[in-house]
Design a protein around this motif. Structure first.
Motif, PDB file in Angstrom:
ATOM      1  N   LYS A  65       0.842  -1.189   0.000  1.00 50.35           N
ATOM      2  CA  LYS A  65       0.000   0.000   0.000  1.00 50.35           C
ATOM      3  C   LYS A  65       0.882   1.246   0.000  1.00 50.35           C
ATOM      4  O   LYS A  65       1.870   1.327   0.731  1.00 50.35           O
ATOM      5  CB  LYS A  65      -0.891   0.005   1.249  1.00 50.35           C
ATOM      6  CG  LYS A  65      -1.954   1.095   1.268  1.00 50.35           C
ATOM      7  CD  LYS A  65      -3.136   0.768   0.381  1.00 50.35           C
ATOM      8  CE  LYS A  65      -4.284   1.754   0.565  1.00 50.35           C
ATOM      9  NZ  LYS A  65      -5.442   1.427  -0.280  1.00 50.35           N
ATOM     10  N   ALA A  66       0.549   2.201  -0.859  1.00 53.36           N
ATOM     11  CA  ALA A  66       1.299   3.447  -0.927  1.00 53.36           C
ATOM     12  C   ALA A  66       0.807   4.414   0.144  1.00 53.36           C
ATOM     13  O   ALA A  66      -0.401   4.591   0.317  1.00 53.36           O
ATOM     14  CB  ALA A  66       1.156   4.072  -2.304  1.00 53.36           C
ATOM     15  N   LYS A  67       1.738   5.010   0.867  1.00 54.26           N
ATOM     16  CA  LYS A  67       1.392   5.996   1.889  1.00 54.26           C
ATOM     17  C   LYS A  67       1.529   7.385   1.284  1.00 54.26           C
ATOM     18  O   LYS A  67       2.635   7.871   1.033  1.00 54.26           O
ATOM     19  CB  LYS A  67       2.316   5.842   3.101  1.00 54.26           C
ATOM     20  CG  LYS A  67       2.199   4.485   3.779  1.00 54.26           C
ATOM     21  CD  LYS A  67       3.169   4.353   4.948  1.00 54.26           C
ATOM     22  CE  LYS A  67       3.072   2.981   5.597  1.00 54.26           C
ATOM     23  NZ  LYS A  67       4.029   2.829   6.727  1.00 54.26           N
ATOM     24  N   ARG A  68       0.402   8.012   0.992  1.00 50.23           N
ATOM     25  CA  ARG A  68       0.394   9.314   0.336  1.00 50.23           C
ATOM     26  C   ARG A  68       0.374  10.444   1.351  1.00 50.23           C
ATOM     27  O   ARG A  68      -0.256  10.309   2.411  1.00 50.23           O
ATOM     28  CB  ARG A  68      -0.829   9.416  -0.584  1.00 50.23           C
ATOM     29  CG  ARG A  68      -0.911   8.302  -1.618  1.00 50.23           C
ATOM     30  CD  ARG A  68       0.162   8.413  -2.660  1.00 50.23           C
ATOM     31  NE  ARG A  68       0.006   9.610  -3.460  1.00 50.23           N
ATOM     32  CZ  ARG A  68      -0.785   9.701  -4.531  1.00 50.23           C
ATOM     33  NH1 ARG A  68      -1.500   8.655  -4.911  1.00 50.23           N
ATOM     34  NH2 ARG A  68      -0.857  10.824  -5.221  1.00 50.23           N
ATOM     35  N   PRO A  69       1.000  11.560   1.094  1.00 54.27           N
ATOM     36  CA  PRO A  69       1.846  11.761  -0.082  1.00 54.27           C
ATOM     37  C   PRO A  69       3.182  11.035   0.066  1.00 54.27           C
ATOM     38  O   PRO A  69       3.688  10.873   1.182  1.00 54.27           O
ATOM     39  CB  PRO A  69       2.044  13.278  -0.120  1.00 54.27           C
ATOM     40  CG  PRO A  69       1.957  13.688   1.326  1.00 54.27           C
ATOM     41  CD  PRO A  69       0.933  12.772   1.947  1.00 54.27           C
ATOM     42  N   LEU A  70       3.759  10.622  -1.072  1.00 53.29           N
ATOM     43  CA  LEU A  70       5.046   9.959  -1.042  1.00 53.29           C
ATOM     44  C   LEU A  70       6.140  10.974  -0.721  1.00 53.29           C
ATOM     45  O   LEU A  70       5.983  12.180  -0.940  1.00 53.29           O
ATOM     46  CB  LEU A  70       5.337   9.307  -2.392  1.00 53.29           C
ATOM     47  CG  LEU A  70       4.328   8.277  -2.911  1.00 53.29           C
ATOM     48  CD1 LEU A  70       4.799   7.710  -4.243  1.00 53.29           C
ATOM     49  CD2 LEU A  70       4.126   7.156  -1.904  1.00 53.29           C
ATOM     50  N   THR A 533      10.761   1.025  -7.194  1.00 53.42           N
ATOM     51  CA  THR A 533       9.703   0.870  -6.203  1.00 53.42           C
ATOM     52  C   THR A 533      10.247   1.135  -4.801  1.00 53.42           C
ATOM     53  O   THR A 533      11.317   0.656  -4.433  1.00 53.42           O
ATOM     54  CB  THR A 533       9.120  -0.557  -6.257  1.00 53.42           C
ATOM     55  OG1 THR A 533       8.693  -0.830  -7.588  1.00 53.42           O
ATOM     56  CG2 THR A 533       7.945  -0.690  -5.314  1.00 53.42           C
ATOM     57  N   GLU A 534       9.502   1.878  -4.032  1.00 56.27           N
ATOM     58  CA  GLU A 534       9.924   2.183  -2.666  1.00 56.27           C
ATOM     59  C   GLU A 534       9.876   0.917  -1.812  1.00 56.27           C
ATOM     60  O   GLU A 534       8.874   0.206  -1.800  1.00 56.27           O
ATOM     61  CB  GLU A 534       9.006   3.258  -2.068  1.00 56.27           C
ATOM     62  CG  GLU A 534       9.424   3.692  -0.663  1.00 56.27           C
ATOM     63  CD  GLU A 534       8.529   4.793  -0.122  1.00 56.27           C
ATOM     64  OE1 GLU A 534       8.615   5.082   1.079  1.00 56.27           O
ATOM     65  OE2 GLU A 534       7.743   5.346  -0.917  1.00 56.27           O
ATOM     66  N   ILE A 535      10.967   0.617  -1.133  1.00 55.54           N
ATOM     67  CA  ILE A 535      11.060  -0.579  -0.300  1.00 55.54           C
ATOM     68  C   ILE A 535      10.437  -0.283   1.062  1.00 55.54           C
ATOM     69  O   ILE A 535      10.773   0.705   1.709  1.00 55.54           O
ATOM     70  CB  ILE A 535      12.520  -1.025  -0.141  1.00 55.54           C
ATOM     71  CG1 ILE A 535      13.112  -1.380  -1.509  1.00 55.54           C
ATOM     72  CG2 ILE A 535      12.625  -2.212   0.813  1.00 55.54           C
ATOM     73  CD1 ILE A 535      14.578  -1.737  -1.452  1.00 55.54           C
ATOM     74  N   THR A 536       9.522  -1.152   1.460  1.00 59.37           N
ATOM     75  CA  THR A 536       8.839  -0.976   2.745  1.00 59.37           C
ATOM     76  C   THR A 536       9.234  -2.094   3.705  1.00 59.37           C
ATOM     77  O   THR A 536       9.855  -3.088   3.306  1.00 59.37           O
ATOM     78  CB  THR A 536       7.313  -0.977   2.545  1.00 59.37           C
ATOM     79  OG1 THR A 536       6.918  -2.274   2.074  1.00 59.37           O
ATOM     80  CG2 THR A 536       6.899   0.077   1.520  1.00 59.37           C
ATOM     81  N   ASP A 537       8.831  -1.954   4.962  1.00 59.50           N
ATOM     82  CA  ASP A 537       9.124  -2.988   5.955  1.00 59.50           C
ATOM     83  C   ASP A 537       8.468  -4.306   5.587  1.00 59.50           C
ATOM     84  O   ASP A 537       9.011  -5.391   5.861  1.00 59.50           O
ATOM     85  CB  ASP A 537       8.633  -2.535   7.338  1.00 59.50           C
ATOM     86  CG  ASP A 537       9.424  -1.344   7.871  1.00 59.50           C
ATOM     87  OD1 ASP A 537      10.565  -1.133   7.382  1.00 59.50           O
ATOM     88  OD2 ASP A 537       8.914  -0.633   8.757  1.00 59.50           O
ATOM     89  N   ALA A 538       7.291  -4.246   4.941  1.00 58.63           N
ATOM     90  CA  ALA A 538       6.587  -5.478   4.575  1.00 58.63           C
ATOM     91  C   ALA A 538       7.360  -6.283   3.540  1.00 58.63           C
ATOM     92  O   ALA A 538       7.223  -7.512   3.468  1.00 58.63           O
ATOM     93  CB  ALA A 538       5.190  -5.137   4.041  1.00 58.63           C
ATOM     94  N   ASP A 539       8.170  -5.602   2.718  1.00 60.60           N
ATOM     95  CA  ASP A 539       8.924  -6.314   1.680  1.00 60.60           C
ATOM     96  C   ASP A 539       9.940  -7.277   2.275  1.00 60.60           C
ATOM     97  O   ASP A 539      10.321  -8.259   1.620  1.00 60.60           O
ATOM     98  CB  ASP A 539       9.642  -5.311   0.769  1.00 60.60           C
ATOM     99  CG  ASP A 539       8.668  -4.514  -0.080  1.00 60.60           C
ATOM    100  OD1 ASP A 539       7.597  -5.059  -0.397  1.00 60.60           O
ATOM    101  OD2 ASP A 539       8.975  -3.354  -0.418  1.00 60.60           O
ATOM    102  N   TRP A 540      10.399  -7.004   3.501  1.00 61.26           N
ATOM    103  CA  TRP A 540      11.400  -7.879   4.114  1.00 61.26           C
ATOM    104  C   TRP A 540      10.777  -9.188   4.611  1.00 61.26           C
ATOM    105  O   TRP A 540      11.506 -10.139   4.913  1.00 61.26           O
ATOM    106  CB  TRP A 540      12.095  -7.169   5.277  1.00 61.26           C
ATOM    107  CG  TRP A 540      12.911  -6.012   4.801  1.00 61.26           C
ATOM    108  CD1 TRP A 540      12.624  -4.692   4.906  1.00 61.26           C
ATOM    109  CD2 TRP A 540      14.156  -6.088   4.107  1.00 61.26           C
ATOM    110  NE1 TRP A 540      13.602  -3.920   4.326  1.00 61.26           N
ATOM    111  CE2 TRP A 540      14.567  -4.762   3.832  1.00 61.26           C
ATOM    112  CE3 TRP A 540      14.967  -7.140   3.689  1.00 61.26           C
ATOM    113  CZ2 TRP A 540      15.748  -4.473   3.155  1.00 61.26           C
ATOM    114  CZ3 TRP A 540      16.149  -6.842   3.021  1.00 61.26           C
ATOM    115  CH2 TRP A 540      16.523  -5.528   2.767  1.00 61.26           C
TER     116      TRP A 540
END
Length: 762
Positions: A65-70, A533-540
């Motif tokens: 999920k994208a956290k807006r604004p980026l 793509t922005e790497i998030t904590d969920a990607d780990w």
């Protein structure tokens, strides 16, 4: 559902293999056969195939999920369908000190647009303007579109920029417009993208103009600099079809506007070698060594190949040649191309990928296997793979020992009359072969050895299907192949030095028969595949599905117009086919042959086989597209690829010549240094001083005579240059030079030094 022996086999999972489904659809068992069944013929006696095991459902990859604004978000551009329903957004990100980037976010707020329809920006307004017969502008980037919209112009762009490729689906949305104005960015990729858009508009019969700013990179900067639309410069684009290949090349060249247009290779360029000053990876950025954007947009097949190259980080040009060699390898000797000059030729194609270690040569071969796989089970002993430098003879690979039975036409009657037992003899069993070499230095070492000296000649024979005969062997062990009874294609990878060695064997003929490409990807290709793509904590905590863990999926190429048959199967099943060239291509070939024979024209030695190489390549391009006749499009593709090969070949030669020259200069410098050292030693023996010291001491005396007495610090200031110090060190001296000069000048009586350390002329 699958093809059986003269029928279609269908397994209904709901009926569990029974024939109840036939009644449900109004068929009978007889409807499953290709030919009507005669009375008394029952169903096929083939054993039923085992029911396939149901595959495990794949776990969908978690979406972020994208956290807006980026972070760094400066603008957002919504992409909607015809009805104004939001499909996705393109978010512009500008962080101080970093290059601007873009993120694509789906309508439900997640990163990525996989599976989402891609449309033109401001699509509803574009369709409305086009259907009303108005002018529509196509720019490169949403910011440029907003600039044009502020000027009251209906404008659009495509998502992802020029690196994503223009689709004919976008062109369909522009139908009805009285004219489309393509405004190109004034850089290499921008002009290439505009050319692609213009070519698509031309194919769909839509009028257009291509304009570019001669004072700024894009329309936004152009307007900011005080420019107007009237100030834009027209760019020539391929709206009229060229009559000949030479016209085609001339049309593809730089424009008269003096812009930074993409340079394309032409026949005249092959004899002009650029002066290389850097490595092959840097030089690979030359546009002559890359297939233009218009090439990849010519068909869905070519687009799929470039997409596969991007997904697996391969050079698209090298992958293109690998695909062609694998398709050609599957064609038997009865599949030929008629050039209009001589007998039809087999489709053997040779290719080479050039790059230093780590440039991705091996990855390209693996991707080629996915796109055009070899089904060894169905090919059987008719197809063989050959390692050129493995020590196994190329001719022997087509042969196997076979028992010759009594009464056989090849039976040795004399041996039978004497009562001797019949022996096995080498007999041709294969007609198709694919030769590979993943390390060109090994191949060149084999060629330069005593046992491999005939490899180039043998490969040249294989390229045209010539006869192979070995006379210095017994009847049982004699290796021979009849002319036109086999075909062999080849792909090899080389580092630059072995590739230069191969080109040096040009008199043998192997380099003339080889298509050269670079294993490196261009910076444009690298940027097109860069994951932003922005790497998030969920990607780990996300490991993806099994397929993504094991490999990047690449699908087999499908031959158009063959009801879903793969290109590999299409080529494998061809028999007794002569692929014909259009009359225009035959005339081009005839002119090339005449130029090669004429004393009034000069043809590069490595271009001698260009006519047949073009014919073979164009024929394989036709097969790639599911056709058995060469069309103009296929001929242009072959010429594009030939231009790239000639440019790469010239650069390899130039690099080799530069290295030879540098080595000679290094040897000369060593010789000069040695000579200086010897001379210095002689002077030291005679005078007891280093020659550099002697020269500087005399220079010091002249300085003192001109300017009068001076202290040590003033005397040495400006006296000794960097060249003097290097020359002093080259004589083998390791002590500081000024004390040696002062001591020699004083001891020899050239100058005097008083008690206060003041130097003066004696």
């Amino acid at each position: 559902m699958r093809r059986g022996d003269g029928k279609v086999d269908i397994h209904c999972h709901k009926c569990d293999g029974d024939d109840q489904y036939l009644t449900a659809i109004g068929w009978t068992a007889a409807d499953l056969y290709d030919e009507p069944r005669e009375r008394g013929q029952g169903p096929s006696t083939a054993l039923p195939r085992p029911r396939p095991k149901p595959s495990r459902p794949k776990t969908p990859r978690a979406r972020t999920k994208a956290k807006r604004p980026l972070r760094g978000e400066t603008a957002s551009y919504p992409y909607c369908d015809e009805d104004g329903v939001l499909l996705f957004e393109v978010v512009r990100i500008e962080i101080p000190g970093q290059k601007k980037t873009f993120q694509q976010i789906s309508a439900d707020g997640y990163y990525g647009t996989s599976g989402i329809r891609r449309v033109l920006y401001r699509l509803p307004g574009v369709i409305k303007a086009a259907q009303a017969g108005e002018i529509v502008a196509v720019a490169e980037g949403e910011k440029d579109v907003e600039t044009l919209a502020a000027m009251g112009i209906t404008a659009t762009t495509m998502p992802g920029g020029s690196g994503m490729g223009w689709s004919d689906d976008y062109t369909q949305s522009l139908k009805g417009a009285v004219e489309v104005i393509v405004i190109a960015d004034n850089d290499e990729s921008g002009l290439a993208h505009a050319e692609t858009v213009a070519a698509s508009l031309d194919r769909h019969g839509i009028g257009y103009r291509v304009l570019v700013s001669d004072r700024a990179k894009d329309i936004t900067d152009h307007v900011a600099a005080g420019g107007t639309l009237e100030d834009l410069v027209p760019v020539e684009a391929p709206s009229a079809a060229p009559a000949t290949f030479n016209d085609y090349l001339a049309q593809r060249g730089p424009t008269d506007a003096g812009l930074n247009a993409v340079r394309h290779h032409s026949a005249d360029d092959s004899t002009r070698k650029p002066e290389p000053t850097q490595g092959l990876a840097t030089l690979s950025e030359s546009p002559n060594m890359r297939l233009p954007e218009t090439f990849w947009s010519k068909s869905t097949q070519l687009t799929a190949i470039r997409e596969a190259a991007r997904r697996r980080h391969n050079s698209p040009e090298m992958l293109m040649v690998i695909v062609l060699t694998r398709i050609a390898a599957l064609c038997g000797p009865t599949v030929r191309v008629a050039t209009g000059a001589g007998d039809p030729a087999t489709l053997s194609v040779f290719g080479a990928g050039v790059g230093e270690s780590g440039s991705g040569k091996g990855r390209g071969d693996k991707t080629g296997r996915k796109l055009v796989p070899f089904d060894y089970k169905t090919l059987g002993e008719d197809f063989v793979s050959i390692g050129i430098s493995t020590g196994r003879g190329i001719t022997a690979a087509f042969l196997a020992k076979k028992e010759v039975q009594l009464g056989h036409p090849d039976f040795d009657e004399e041996a039978d009359a004497k009562g001797k037992p019949q022996e096995k003899r080498l007999t041709q069993v294969a007609t198709r072969a694919y030769a590979t070499e993943d390390e060109g230095s090994t191949m060149m070492a084999a060629i330069q050895s005593k046992h491999g000296a005939d490899i180039p000649g043998t490969l040249c024979k294989c390229w045209i299907g010539e006869e192979h005969r070995q006379s210095n062997a017994t009847e049982e062990l004699r290796r021979s192949l009849d002319a036109d009874s086999y075909t062999m294609s080849m792909f090899a990878t080389f580092q630059p030095e072995p590739a230069a060695e191969l080109l040096a064997t040009g008199s043998i003929g192997l380099p003339q028969r080889t298509l050269f490409t670079l294993a490196y990807r261009s910076e444009e290709e690298i940027e097109a595949t860069r994951d932003r793509t922005e790497i998030t904590d969920a990607d780990w905590d996300d490991y993806g599905d099994d397929r993504q863990q094991n490999f990047v999926h690449v699908a087999e190429l499908i031959a158009p117009g063959t009801n879903g048959m793969t290109v590999a199967k299409f080529a494998e099943n061809l028999r007794d086919v002569v692929i014909r060239l259009p009359v225009a291509a035959q005339r081009e070939i005839a002119r090339m042959i005449a130029d090669g024979e004429s004393r009034e024209t000069t043809v590069h030695p490595l271009d001698k086989h260009r006519p047949l190489q073009l014919a073979k390549t164009a024929a394989v391009f036709a097969l790639l597209h599911g056709e058995t006749a060469v069309r103009r499009l296929h001929w242009e593709m072959a010429n594009d690829l030939w231009g790239v090969s000639a440019a790469v070949r010239s650069m390899i030669e130039a690099l080799a010549e530069t290295k030879v020259r540098q080595a000679a200069e290094a040897r000369r410098a060593d010789a000069v240094a040695t000579s200086r050292a010897v001379k210095a030693a002689e002077i030291e023996v005679e005078t007891g001083a280093n020659p550099v010291v002697v020269r500087l001491a005399r220079k010091l005396a002249r300085k003192l005579q001109a300017k009068g007495p001076m202290r040590s610090s003033d005397a040495q200031r400006g006296l000794i240059t960097g060249a003097d110090r290097r020359a002093y060190q080259e004589t083998g001296a390791d002590a500081p030079v000024w004390p040696a000069v002062a001591r020699y000048a004083s001891d020899s009586g050239i100058v005097s030094i008083d008690g206060d350390g003041v130097f003066s002329v004696v």
